[in-house]
Design an enzyme around this catalytic site. Structure first.
Site, PDB file in Angstrom:
ATOM      1  N   ARG A 228      28.636  40.916  36.590  1.00  0.00           N
ATOM      2  CA  ARG A 228      29.510  41.455  37.630  1.00  0.00           C
ATOM      3  C   ARG A 228      30.146  42.808  37.281  1.00  0.00           C
ATOM      4  O   ARG A 228      31.349  42.909  37.031  1.00  0.00           O
ATOM      5  CB  ARG A 228      30.602  40.437  37.999  1.00  0.00           C
ATOM      6  CG  ARG A 228      29.995  39.177  38.530  1.00  0.00           C
ATOM      7  CD  ARG A 228      31.023  38.186  38.980  1.00  0.00           C
ATOM      8  NE  ARG A 228      31.550  38.442  40.309  1.00  0.00           N
ATOM      9  CZ  ARG A 228      32.413  37.637  40.920  1.00  0.00           C
ATOM     10  NH1 ARG A 228      32.819  36.551  40.338  1.00  0.00           N
ATOM     11  NH2 ARG A 228      32.848  37.928  42.123  1.00  0.00           N
TER      12      ARG A 228
ATOM     13  N   LYS B  36      40.943  32.409  50.826  1.00  0.00           N
ATOM     14  CA  LYS B  36      41.291  32.987  49.518  1.00  0.00           C
ATOM     15  C   LYS B  36      40.809  34.430  49.421  1.00  0.00           C
ATOM     16  O   LYS B  36      41.544  35.321  49.005  1.00  0.00           O
ATOM     17  CB  LYS B  36      40.642  32.149  48.405  1.00  0.00           C
ATOM     18  CG  LYS B  36      40.600  32.847  47.055  1.00  0.00           C
ATOM     19  CD  LYS B  36      39.968  31.989  45.992  1.00  0.00           C
ATOM     20  CE  LYS B  36      38.484  32.118  45.838  1.00  0.00           C
ATOM     21  NZ  LYS B  36      38.028  33.372  45.215  1.00  0.00           N
ATOM     22  N   ASN B  37      39.565  34.652  49.803  1.00  0.00           N
ATOM     23  CA  ASN B  37      39.003  35.993  49.610  1.00  0.00           C
ATOM     24  C   ASN B  37      39.594  37.020  50.568  1.00  0.00           C
ATOM     25  O   ASN B  37      39.455  38.219  50.341  1.00  0.00           O
ATOM     26  CB  ASN B  37      37.477  35.956  49.741  1.00  0.00           C
ATOM     27  CG  ASN B  37      36.835  35.277  48.545  1.00  0.00           C
ATOM     28  OD1 ASN B  37      37.512  34.976  47.557  1.00  0.00           O
ATOM     29  ND2 ASN B  37      35.536  35.035  48.620  1.00  0.00           N
TER      30      ASN B  37
ATOM     31  N   ASP C 218      28.365  32.021  48.039  1.00  0.00           N
ATOM     32  CA  ASP C 218      29.424  31.060  47.697  1.00  0.00           C
ATOM     33  C   ASP C 218      29.154  29.661  48.261  1.00  0.00           C
ATOM     34  O   ASP C 218      29.925  28.732  47.982  1.00  0.00           O
ATOM     35  CB  ASP C 218      30.791  31.560  48.204  1.00  0.00           C
ATOM     36  CG  ASP C 218      31.342  32.687  47.339  1.00  0.00           C
ATOM     37  OD1 ASP C 218      30.755  32.984  46.278  1.00  0.00           O
ATOM     38  OD2 ASP C 218      32.361  33.290  47.733  1.00  0.00           O
TER      39      ASP C 218
ATOM     40  N   CYS D  41      31.567  36.866  33.813  1.00  0.00           N
ATOM     41  CA  CYS D  41      32.083  35.553  34.184  1.00  0.00           C
ATOM     42  C   CYS D  41      30.921  34.595  34.304  1.00  0.00           C
ATOM     43  O   CYS D  41      29.772  34.971  34.088  1.00  0.00           O
ATOM     44  CB  CYS D  41      32.885  35.639  35.469  1.00  0.00           C
ATOM     45  SG  CYS D  41      31.863  35.949  36.882  1.00  0.00           S
TER      46      CYS D  41
ATOM     47  N   ARG E 169      41.075  26.931  41.734  1.00  0.00           N
ATOM     48  CA  ARG E 169      41.149  28.376  42.005  1.00  0.00           C
ATOM     49  C   ARG E 169      40.883  28.671  43.474  1.00  0.00           C
ATOM     50  O   ARG E 169      41.383  29.660  44.002  1.00  0.00           O
ATOM     51  CB  ARG E 169      40.095  29.121  41.176  1.00  0.00           C
ATOM     52  CG  ARG E 169      40.426  29.252  39.704  1.00  0.00           C
ATOM     53  CD  ARG E 169      39.396  30.150  39.034  1.00  0.00           C
ATOM     54  NE  ARG E 169      39.142  31.286  39.893  1.00  0.00           N
ATOM     55  CZ  ARG E 169      37.942  31.834  40.109  1.00  0.00           C
ATOM     56  NH1 ARG E 169      36.890  31.366  39.500  1.00  0.00           N
ATOM     57  NH2 ARG E 169      37.806  32.840  40.922  1.00  0.00           N
TER      58      ARG E 169
HETATM   59  C1  UD1 Z   1      33.234  38.711  46.557  1.00  0.00           C
HETATM   60  C2  UD1 Z   1      33.890  37.362  46.652  1.00  0.00           C
HETATM   61  C3  UD1 Z   1      33.013  36.304  46.006  1.00  0.00           C
HETATM   62  C4  UD1 Z   1      31.608  36.342  46.607  1.00  0.00           C
HETATM   63  C5  UD1 Z   1      31.046  37.746  46.584  1.00  0.00           C
HETATM   64  C6  UD1 Z   1      29.723  37.871  47.316  1.00  0.00           C
HETATM   65  C7  UD1 Z   1      36.224  37.935  46.625  1.00  0.00           C
HETATM   66  C8  UD1 Z   1      37.530  37.865  45.918  1.00  0.00           C
HETATM   67  N1  UD1 Z   1      35.160  37.412  45.985  1.00  0.00           N
HETATM   68  O1  UD1 Z   1      33.097  39.005  45.161  1.00  0.00           O
HETATM   69  O2  UD1 Z   1      33.611  35.034  46.242  1.00  0.00           O
HETATM   70  O3  UD1 Z   1      30.769  35.511  45.844  1.00  0.00           O
HETATM   71  O4  UD1 Z   1      31.961  38.669  47.201  1.00  0.00           O
HETATM   72  O5  UD1 Z   1      29.832  37.437  48.616  1.00  0.00           O
HETATM   73  O6  UD1 Z   1      36.158  38.357  47.760  1.00  0.00           O
HETATM   74  N2  UD1 Z   1      28.144  44.732  42.010  1.00  0.00           N
HETATM   75  C9  UD1 Z   1      27.779  45.812  41.236  1.00  0.00           C
HETATM   76  N3  UD1 Z   1      28.717  46.793  41.040  1.00  0.00           N
HETATM   77  C10 UD1 Z   1      29.962  46.749  41.590  1.00  0.00           C
HETATM   78  C11 UD1 Z   1      30.300  45.655  42.410  1.00  0.00           C
HETATM   79  C12 UD1 Z   1      29.376  44.639  42.604  1.00  0.00           C
HETATM   80  O7  UD1 Z   1      26.676  45.870  40.721  1.00  0.00           O
HETATM   81  O8  UD1 Z   1      30.741  47.676  41.388  1.00  0.00           O
HETATM   82  C13 UD1 Z   1      27.178  43.625  42.216  1.00  0.00           C
HETATM   83  C14 UD1 Z   1      27.689  42.312  41.620  1.00  0.00           C
HETATM   84  O9  UD1 Z   1      27.409  42.217  40.246  1.00  0.00           O
HETATM   85  C15 UD1 Z   1      26.948  41.299  42.433  1.00  0.00           C
HETATM   86  C16 UD1 Z   1      26.838  41.979  43.799  1.00  0.00           C
HETATM   87  O10 UD1 Z   1      27.066  43.366  43.591  1.00  0.00           O
HETATM   88  O11 UD1 Z   1      25.668  41.104  41.904  1.00  0.00           O
HETATM   89  C17 UD1 Z   1      27.811  41.452  44.834  1.00  0.00           C
HETATM   90  O12 UD1 Z   1      29.114  41.604  44.362  1.00  0.00           O
HETATM   91  P1  UD1 Z   1      30.350  41.854  45.325  1.00  0.00           P
HETATM   92  O13 UD1 Z   1      29.910  41.856  46.736  1.00  0.00           O
HETATM   93  O14 UD1 Z   1      31.086  43.038  44.810  1.00  0.00           O
HETATM   94  O15 UD1 Z   1      31.215  40.561  45.073  1.00  0.00           O
HETATM   95  P2  UD1 Z   1      32.744  40.492  44.709  1.00  0.00           P
HETATM   96  O16 UD1 Z   1      33.510  41.441  45.535  1.00  0.00           O
HETATM   97  O17 UD1 Z   1      32.921  40.524  43.240  1.00  0.00           O
END
Ligand code: UD1
Length: 456
Positions: free
Chosen positions: A151, A51-52, A335, A146, A427
């Site tokens: 996030r 999915k990711n 995850d 969420c 999902r």
């Molecule tokens: C992706 C995955 C999700 C997984 C996560 C971590 C997808 C669609 N989803 O989510 O399943 O749990 O990686 O492996 O691929 N953060 C910030 N600012 C930002 C972006 C992130 O502070 O602009 C923080 C987030 O709040 C979180 C951390 O960084 O605490 C990790 O987030 P991130 O690696 O971005 O996860 P996602 O891409 O949202």
């Protein structure tokens, strides 16, 4: 969202699954999984595409006017929502039951991702980079918080601004404009998976070279690099913390096989472990599962190669307690934290689980406690005192992986467990009940019928 339109019959605002079925009280009430515990799982289970990996690739397809085809796409609610988003943008999308998804963005009718769709799925922000790169503008609803924490998306926004996009936020929408993006050196404060992918996609059509430092190293990012390069991009370094993107003027079409879903695979490995079963998990890339495999082995689970792309997982009579901490790849994946917590609830001894990636990812602990688990949560740490037995109960899936953890606990519990709001599970898991049922689990979906049949 209107009071009468709510996703899949879940409580309003509780669900991000993307099924906009008109809700009528008592008619399409919440879907649930009913699990009868106590069966040792055995047999072989095939793992679906990731999915990711698929979601950012679907967004990337808007950058080319030619046909892009993905093979091995799982039939999931998130894929279905992304498909609706693409179609509203003017992309022609075709779905074949063998898991092939064809997308062609000859021309884009609009660059607006409407609120009712973007609010259902955080991954809608993946459209920002590609739409800015192809069309020079984007309007997308700001993703809300969420179930697993606030996030933020500051790293996405700062990266796109560094490439020359002008962004502003008004009335809950982010508006972006750019002439042609320019390559840039970007250092991420944290190796965010989504920010790395968004910046990578935007940089593909930028003028000059972009270097992303402290990039995330997840396998899905390597797969995105391969997909983009198949379209004619010049990206190197994915899988390391420095990614280099040499901008090109245009992208073409491609056919790409998506990598297997390492989180679905990990979940099936825990299903085998928690039931004391003997299961071959097939169609996986074992290197992507090393952190999970290492932890399961520490817990006394046997994990051995069983042929190309296959792991045989044999659960012990009772697992041993083991501590773990979630980290960006190649560390232990956040995850998989809820699912392995479910296993630790039945372990001999006490385990300490530390969540370093997300702020608020222990909601499943409250639900597991209803089943007799002994868990204390303080901040980002959960202390789990293993019990010899869990008991079936009525529990609620608060998000995707928590829901999976509750199903796993239900498989091992005495009696019947009802996991409400299983639309969260849809999902990210393709026909979870059918796959577990094929291994001998007794699990049924109940509630409104047919809502997942037409996916994606
Ligand atoms: C992706 C995955 C999700 C997984 C996560 C971590 C997808 C669609 N989803 O989510 O399943 O749990 O990686 O492996 O691929 N953060 C910030 N600012 C930002 C972006 C992130 O502070 O602009 C923080 C987030 O709040 C979180 C951390 O960084 O605490 C990790 O987030 P991130 O690696 O971005 O996860 P996602 O891409 O949202």
């Amino acid at each position: 969202m209107s009071g009468l339109v709510r996703p899949c019959g879940a409580r309003p605002a509780a669900c991000g699954c993307g099924d906009l079925t008109p809700w009528q009280p008592g008619v399409n009430d919440v879907e649930r999984f009913v699990v009868w515990g106590g069966q040792r799982l055995s047999g072989t289970v095939s793992i679906s595409g990731s999915k990711n990996a698929v979601l950012p690739m679907m967004a990337a397809a808007v950058m080319s006017p030619e046909l892009c085809a993905l093979k091995g796409v799982p039939a999931l609610r998130d894929v279905s929502v992304m498909r609706q988003i693409l179609e509203r943008l003017g992309v022609e999308v075709g779905w074949h039951p063998d898991g092939t998804l064809e997308m062609q963005a000859r021309e884009l009718g609009t660059c607006e991702v409407r609120e009712e769709l973007s609010r259902q799925m955080r991954s809608s922000i993946f459209l920002m980079g590609p739409l800015l790169a192809r069309a020079g503008k984007v309007k997308v609803a700001y993703p809300g918080g969420c179930a697993i924490g606030p996030r933020p998306i500051d790293l996405h926004l700062r990266g796109l601004e560094a490439l020359g996009a002008r962004l502003r936020e008004r009335h809950g929408y982010i508006y972006g404009e750019a002439t042609r993006l320019r390559g840039q050196e970007i250092h991420l404060d944290f190796p965010s998976v989504g920010a790395t992918e968004n910046i990578m996609m935007a940089a593909v059509l930028a003028r000059g070279v972009t270097v992303i430092r402290n990039a995330a190293k997840e396998p899905e990012i390597v797969d995105l690099q391969n997909f983009l390069n198949g379209m004619g991009a010049r990206v190197t370094g994915a899988g390391t913390d420095v990614i280099r993107i040499e901008g090109v003027r245009e992208l073409g079409g491609c056919v790409h096989q998506v990598i297997p879903d390492r989180i679905e695979a990990g979940t099936m490995m825990v299903a085998a472990a928690v039931t004391g079963g003997d299961v071959v998990v097939s169609g996986v890339i074992p290197e992507h599962l090393e952190a999970v495999t290492a932890k399961l082995k520490e817990a006394g689970v046997s994990v051995t190669p069983a042929g190309p792309g296959q792991l045989r997982v044999q659960g012990p009579e009772r697992p041993r307690a083991t501590d773990f901490k979630t980290l960006p790849y190649p560390g232990f994946p956040t995850d998989m934290q809820p699912q392995v917590m479910a296993l630790m609830c039945l372990a001999e001894g006490t385990s300490v689980i530390t969540e370093t990636v997300f702020e608020n990812r222990f909601k499943h602990a409250d639900e597991l406690r209803r089943m007799g688990a002994q868990i204390k949560v303080e901040g980002r740490t959960a202390v789990v005192k293993g019990s010899p037995v869990l008991f079936g109960a009525l529990v609620e899936a608060t998000d995707l992986r928590s829901g999976a953890a509750l199903v796993l606990a239900g498989l091992a519990a005495e009696g019947v467990t009802t996991v409400e709001d299983c639309c969260h599970i849809d999902r990210g898991y393709e026909r979870l009940e059918a796959k577990l049922g094929g291994l001998g689990a007794r699990i049924e979906r109940s509630g409104p019928a047919g809502s997942v049949s037409a996916l994606p």
